[in-house]
Design a protein around this motif. Structure first.
Motif, PDB file in Angstrom:
ATOM      1  N   LYS A  44       0.825  -1.222  -0.108  1.00 24.94           N
ATOM      2  CA  LYS A  44      -0.048   0.074  -0.057  1.00 24.94           C
ATOM      3  C   LYS A  44       0.859   1.311   0.047  1.00 24.94           C
ATOM      4  O   LYS A  44       0.410   2.091  -0.608  1.00 24.94           O
ATOM      5  CB  LYS A  44      -0.982   0.115   1.085  1.00 24.94           C
ATOM      6  N   TYR A  45       1.877   1.349   0.696  1.00 22.26           N
ATOM      7  CA  TYR A  45       2.816   2.559   0.716  1.00 22.26           C
ATOM      8  C   TYR A  45       3.457   2.564  -0.362  1.00 22.26           C
ATOM      9  O   TYR A  45       3.562   3.872  -0.942  1.00 22.26           O
ATOM     10  CB  TYR A  45       3.894   2.283   1.982  1.00 22.26           C
ATOM     11  N   ASP A  47       2.517   1.604  -3.427  1.00 19.03           N
ATOM     12  CA  ASP A  47       1.662   2.164  -4.341  1.00 19.03           C
ATOM     13  C   ASP A  47       1.508   3.630  -4.236  1.00 19.03           C
ATOM     14  O   ASP A  47       0.962   4.401  -5.162  1.00 19.03           O
ATOM     15  CB  ASP A  47       0.278   1.432  -4.242  1.00 19.03           C
ATOM     16  N   LYS A  48       1.243   4.067  -2.974  1.00 13.61           N
ATOM     17  CA  LYS A  48       1.017   5.547  -2.710  1.00 13.61           C
ATOM     18  C   LYS A  48       2.327   6.506  -2.967  1.00 13.61           C
ATOM     19  O   LYS A  48       2.173   7.566  -3.756  1.00 13.61           O
ATOM     20  CB  LYS A  48       0.608   5.926  -1.120  1.00 13.61           C
TER      21      LYS A  48
END
Length: 61
Positions: A44-45, A47-48
């Protein structure tokens, strides 16, 4: 990562005692492995953040 792990590489890191305990509690509560939480959070990190600079963005140089 593939289900069989064929497209995976191992990464090792160190956590503070406090963060490790927090990770253990979360994994128990959610009924998943600690590694699953770490992988999910990192995915998730990344991707951000994308290909941007994490170090310079947080002034850690």
């Amino acid at each position: 990562m593939g289900l069989d792990g064929a497209d995976a590489r191992r990464v090792t890191t160190t956590l503070s005692t406090t963060r490790k305990a927090q990770l253990e509690r979360l994994a128990r509560r959610e009924g998943v492995k600690e590694a699953w939480i770490v992988r999910r959070a990192l995915e998730k990190y990344l991707d951000k953040v994308g290909d941007g600079s994490v170090v310079e963005a947080e002034g850690e140089r």
